[in-house]
Design an enzyme around this catalytic site. Structure first.
Site, mmCIF file in Angstrom:
data_model
loop_
_atom_site.group_PDB
_atom_site.id
_atom_site.type_symbol
_atom_site.label_atom_id
_atom_site.label_comp_id
_atom_site.label_asym_id
_atom_site.label_seq_id
_atom_site.Cartn_x
_atom_site.Cartn_y
_atom_site.Cartn_z
ATOM 1 N N ASP A 76 -23.650 21.740 -30.283
ATOM 2 C CA ASP A 76 -22.333 21.242 -30.704
ATOM 3 C C ASP A 76 -22.188 21.329 -32.227
ATOM 4 O O ASP A 76 -23.169 21.238 -32.947
ATOM 5 C CB ASP A 76 -22.187 19.788 -30.227
ATOM 6 C CG ASP A 76 -20.734 19.345 -30.248
ATOM 7 O OD1 ASP A 76 -19.839 20.198 -30.417
ATOM 8 O OD2 ASP A 76 -20.490 18.140 -30.096
ATOM 9 N N ARG B 171 -12.943 28.950 -36.624
ATOM 10 C CA ARG B 171 -13.915 28.394 -35.675
ATOM 11 C C ARG B 171 -14.855 29.461 -35.089
ATOM 12 O O ARG B 171 -16.043 29.216 -34.880
ATOM 13 C CB ARG B 171 -13.174 27.676 -34.536
ATOM 14 C CG ARG B 171 -12.386 26.455 -34.992
ATOM 15 C CD ARG B 171 -11.653 25.822 -33.832
ATOM 16 N NE ARG B 171 -12.587 25.461 -32.773
ATOM 17 C CZ ARG B 171 -13.291 24.334 -32.762
ATOM 18 N NH1 ARG B 171 -13.179 23.464 -33.742
ATOM 19 N NH2 ARG B 171 -14.104 24.074 -31.765
ATOM 20 N N HIS C 69 -19.038 29.929 -34.143
ATOM 21 C CA HIS C 69 -19.705 30.323 -32.894
ATOM 22 C C HIS C 69 -20.645 31.504 -33.138
ATOM 23 O O HIS C 69 -21.759 31.513 -32.640
ATOM 24 C CB HIS C 69 -18.675 30.680 -31.822
ATOM 25 C CG HIS C 69 -17.806 29.515 -31.429
ATOM 26 N ND1 HIS C 69 -18.322 28.281 -31.137
ATOM 27 C CD2 HIS C 69 -16.456 29.390 -31.287
ATOM 28 C CE1 HIS C 69 -17.327 27.447 -30.833
ATOM 29 N NE2 HIS C 69 -16.187 28.102 -30.917
ATOM 30 N N ASN D 129 -13.942 23.902 -21.525
ATOM 31 C CA ASN D 129 -13.675 24.732 -22.715
ATOM 32 C C ASN D 129 -12.512 25.708 -22.533
ATOM 33 O O ASN D 129 -11.971 26.223 -23.511
ATOM 34 C CB ASN D 129 -14.932 25.509 -23.149
ATOM 35 C CG ASN D 129 -15.971 24.635 -23.823
ATOM 36 O OD1 ASN D 129 -17.166 24.906 -23.761
ATOM 37 N ND2 ASN D 129 -15.547 23.565 -24.471
HETATM 38 C C1 FPP Z 1 -19.653 23.723 -29.339
HETATM 39 O O1 FPP Z 1 -19.218 23.604 -30.677
HETATM 40 C C2 FPP Z 1 -20.064 25.089 -29.052
HETATM 41 C C3 FPP Z 1 -19.539 25.886 -28.050
HETATM 42 C C4 FPP Z 1 -18.461 25.442 -27.159
HETATM 43 C C5 FPP Z 1 -19.966 27.285 -27.867
HETATM 44 C C6 FPP Z 1 -21.412 27.545 -28.086
HETATM 45 C C7 FPP Z 1 -21.652 28.996 -27.977
HETATM 46 C C8 FPP Z 1 -22.467 29.706 -28.773
HETATM 47 C C9 FPP Z 1 -23.302 29.144 -29.870
HETATM 48 C C10 FPP Z 1 -22.598 31.168 -28.511
HETATM 49 C C11 FPP Z 1 -23.834 31.365 -27.721
HETATM 50 C C12 FPP Z 1 -23.849 32.690 -27.110
HETATM 51 C C13 FPP Z 1 -24.867 33.093 -26.340
HETATM 52 C C14 FPP Z 1 -24.769 34.386 -25.654
HETATM 53 C C15 FPP Z 1 -26.064 32.247 -26.125
HETATM 54 P P1 FPP Z 1 -17.704 23.151 -30.943
HETATM 55 O O2 FPP Z 1 -16.845 24.354 -30.989
HETATM 56 O O3 FPP Z 1 -17.306 22.121 -29.932
HETATM 57 O O4 FPP Z 1 -17.833 22.496 -32.375
HETATM 58 P P2 FPP Z 1 -16.939 21.275 -32.930
HETATM 59 O O5 FPP Z 1 -17.270 20.080 -32.087
HETATM 60 O O6 FPP Z 1 -17.426 21.134 -34.346
HETATM 61 O O7 FPP Z 1 -15.499 21.677 -32.864
#
Ligand code: FPP
Length: 247
Positions: free
Chosen positions: A21, A34, A38, A69
């Site tokens: 996260d 954003r 990622h 999501n």
């Molecule tokens: C949460 O952070 C993260 C995600 C919803 C996506 C995670 C995906 C990756 C790191 C890519 C991985 C890819 C592979 C193939 C393993 P958030 O967007 O909720 O962050 P925030 O809470 O700060 O908004």
């Protein structure tokens, strides 16, 4: 000196699950969009996977995309799906070099075809690897998984395969997404949020929970070692009292 030197390799968790996260907040701090968060998060995935290989961890489950999501802006959802496709395609040779088997859990039916295809291709290409399973939770939620299992059990009862009274934990677990994989002993969530967000709710019944303020793209192999050290300093009692544990 690396924290790995302080870890008892005989007592490492066999299965670590991570809620990655904070990508969005990390990107905002950098003045970026954003999606940049990622894609930077993928670097952290690489680091942590290698660290798990070094520790001899056998299964690493990552919450990459939840059923909730889909409610994000279309641009972010599309970008995330493209990132999955690209990353999976680019990483296959590295996965093979590190003897990593790629697997996935979640409702694949709603994933874009390109993502499904790449995932299948990579799963086949890495299916003989034995060091560690990298399990991507994609369009996953624990409630989806549990309802699915309940449906399957109900079907078996309807068909007369088992009677309702015979339903127990082990029969139920057989209907979950990864029945052959032991439950995670350690669940990590980054970004200072203290929630489980519908992740592996059945399997984490006895997991040790580790929360860190670090945002996912900043999470390093040393942070993983810190979490494992913290885990090793805890007493896992499974309902018993301390004195019984040495018996
Ligand atoms: C949460 O952070 C993260 C995600 C919803 C996506 C995670 C995906 C990756 C790191 C890519 C991985 C890819 C592979 C193939 C393993 P958030 O967007 O909720 O962050 P925030 O809470 O700060 O908004």
């Amino acid at each position: 000196m690396s924290l790995i030197d302080k870890i008892n390799l005989e007592k490492c968790p066999q299965h670590i699950a991570i809620i990655m996260d904070g990508n969005g907040r990390w990107a905002k701090q950098q003045g970026e969009v954003r999606l940049f968060g990622h894609s930077s998060g993928v670097e952290a995935v690489r680091d942590v996977l290698k660290a798990c290989v070094d520790l001899g961890v056998k299964h690493l489950t990552l919450y990459a995309f939840s059923t909730e999501n889909w409610n994000r802006p279309k641009e972010e959802v599309d970008g995330l799906m493209n990132l999955m496709v690209e990353t999976i395609a680019n990483e296959v040779s590295e996965l093979n070099e590190n003897d990593v088997r790629l697997r996935s859990i979640g409702d694949e039916s709603k994933l874009p075809d390109a993502c499904k295809n790449e995932l299948h291709r990579a799963q086949v290409a890495t299916s003989e690897n034995k060091s560690i399973d990298l399990i991507l939770a994609l369009n996953y939620s624990a409630r989806w998984e549990i309802i699915n299992a309940v449906r399957n059990i109900a079907k078996r009862v309807e068909e007369g395969d088992i009677v309702a009274n015979e339903v127990n934990e082990s029969k139920f677990e057989q209907e979950l997404a990864m029945p052959e994989i032991p439950d995670p002993e350690l669940l990590i969530r980054t970004s200072g949020e203290y929630r489980l967000s519908n992740f592996l709710l059945w399997q984490i019944a006895y997991a040790e929970l580790y929360f860190t303020e670090k945002l996912w793209p900043d999470f390093t192999r040393e942070d993983l070692f810190r979490a494992v050290l913290d885990y090793q300093n805890r007493e896992r009692r499974f309902g018993k009292v301390s004195e019984q544990l040495t018996e």
